[in-house]
Design an enzyme around this catalytic site. Structure first.
Site: not given
Ligand code: IFM
Length: 448
Positions: A295, A297, A355, A79, A168, A123
């Site tokens: 995505n 985290y 992600e 990606r 995002e 992006h």
């Molecule tokens: O690096 C970023 C990415 O560009 C978008 N999602 C989160 C990642 C980590 O912060």
């Protein structure tokens, strides 16, 4: 395969992700125009250490080497994002053929290596001339984006059939226009909400264009970052704070994308700052997608705080929790929870984890090996959470590690490393980290 590493259904996509400004460099190469991130990173005080994406991981010149590394890991998909200012340097009008040629070469190289390209159109690198004309806060950006989507997909649509409109929307809107920690560095809630509306509209407008140009087998989606909110206590006030967090971070984007319109509790909270919605807007935003990319985290633990506008809440560190170098709590089950919720409550036809990954302090040992057990554990546990979601019936098509390479981590510059592959920025030497070798084993074991 190790017993604690689950196997995945046949055809499950094992990928890694990057974005243009974070890895490409070549900022002035072959007619590329200026983006808001060039302007922002070159503004003193905006990015840690004064770092810029001028050179980054020099992927623009080293893409063939990087494809060879992807192949060594065994990725089945990659990606990446396309730099709008390489294609349309002024944001509208004149198309830069050399920019298209670069992505043409990249796509051909990926296909020759047996790696499926997933192309993201936006992006975060808005052409600076569009920002000068009002940026995402000006509704005319929707037409500019649609034209750009048309140009790119006309050229690549015969070979790329997995398309992502936008990465995002939350970050574009709120980090770029509320907290100002990202480009273009605006700090205004009303602007941020207007931006969010235009980003969602641009997505909806681009979907049919991409489908038309990429043909009947193409699949088009959007990628949202979601952060679940947990109440710090079981008081009514904290529970409501967690709902506001969810409205702010998650529902504000996913509800309208799924055809539910903007969440009424948040519209009431934002009051006159809520965006002007014109007839047809909500239908356009809800244009059906083929997949939704998540995505993920970390989660947020929040409590009520009437003195903390605009949401009236604050977030807390979790005592004893493991955190990454970003200060983000490691909470793998949040990924499972979100996937199950996206499937059950929103009913998206297919989902991808577009992600997941972690920054930790890496070092190259004297023997040349980058030992990164914390990243490996993070990926192992998040892959396991994704597998549990599949067991619960989630139609999950794949998992993309963030990131393929160490790269420019926005306002943190090069201080935070997320890669499966270590990059020595002085020499541009690449080294697959132990987590990357581990991922290769997982992919290999699942290919049988
Ligand atoms: O690096 C970023 C990415 O560009 C978008 N999602 C989160 C990642 C980590 O912060």
């Amino acid at each position: 395969m190790e017993s604690d590493v689950p196997s995945f259904p046949p055809g499950f996509v094992f990928g890694a992700a990057t974005s243009a400004y974070q890895i490409e460099g070549g900022a002035a190469a072959d007619g590329r125009g200026e983006s808001i991130w060039d302007r922002f990173s070159h503004t003193p005080g905006r990015v840690h250490g004064g770092d810029t994406g001028d050179v980054a991981a020099d992927h623009y010149h080293r893409y063939a080497e990087d494809i060879a590394l992807m192949r060594e890991i065994g990725l089945t998909a990659y990606r990446f994002s396309i730099a709008w200012p390489r294609i349309v340097p002024d944001g509208r009008g004149r198309v830069n053929a050399a920019g298209l040629d670069f992505y043409d070469r990249l796509v051909d190289g990926l296909l020759a290596a047996g790696i499926t390209p997933f192309a993201t159109l936006y992006h975060w690198d808005l052409p600076q001339p569009l920002q000068d004309a009002g940026g995402w806060a000006d509704r005319r950006v929707v037409d500019a984006f649609t034209d750009y989507a048309d140009v790119v997909s006309r050229r690549l649509g015969d070979r790329v059939d997995r398309w992502i409109t936008v990465n995002e929307p939350w970050c574009i809107s709120f980090l770029g226009h509320l907290t100002g920690e990202q480009a273009p560095g605006v700090r205004d809630l009303g602007t941020a909400l207007r931006v969010a509306h235009h980003v969602l509209l641009a997505h909806g407008a681009a979907v049919p264009v991409l489908r038309a140009n990429a043909g009947p087998t193409s699949q088009v989606g959007i990628v949202c970052n979601m952060t679940p909110g947990a109440a710090a206590s079981d008081t009514e006030a904290d529970r409501r704070a967690a709902e506001r967090w969810d409205g702010f971070f998650n529902r504000w984007f996913v509800d309208p994308l799924a055809g539910r319109g903007y969440p009424s509790d948040m519209v009431a909270l934002y009051g006159p700052l809520a965006p002007a919605v014109e007839p047809g807007d909500l239908e356009r935003i809800a244009t059906p997608v083929d997949f939704f990319g998540l995505n993920y985290y970390f989660r947020a633990v929040v409590s009520d705080d009437p003195d903390a506008p605009p949401l009236g809440l604050r977030s807390h560190e979790v005592p004893g929790a493991t955190s990454t170098a970003m200060g983000w709590e490691v909470y793998p089950d949040g990924l499972r929870e979100l996937l199950v919720r996206l499937h059950r409550d929103y009913g998206f036809a297919a989902l991808y984890v577009t992600e997941s990954g972690a920054a930790f302090e890496d070092r190259v040992d004297p023997d040349g090996i980058v030992r990164d057990p914390e990243r490996l554990a993070y990926l192992r546990d998040h892959l396991a959470a994704a597998r549990r979601a599949i067991d619960e019936g989630v139609p999950l098509g794949g998992f993309f590690v963030w990131s393929l390479l160490d790269n420019f981590e926005w306002a943190h510059g090069y201080a935070k490393r997320f890669g499966l592959i270590h990059v020595d920025y002085a020499t541009q030497e690449r080294r697959i980290k132990e987590s990357g070798r581990w991922y290769a084993e997982i992919i290999h074991a699942n290919s049988r």
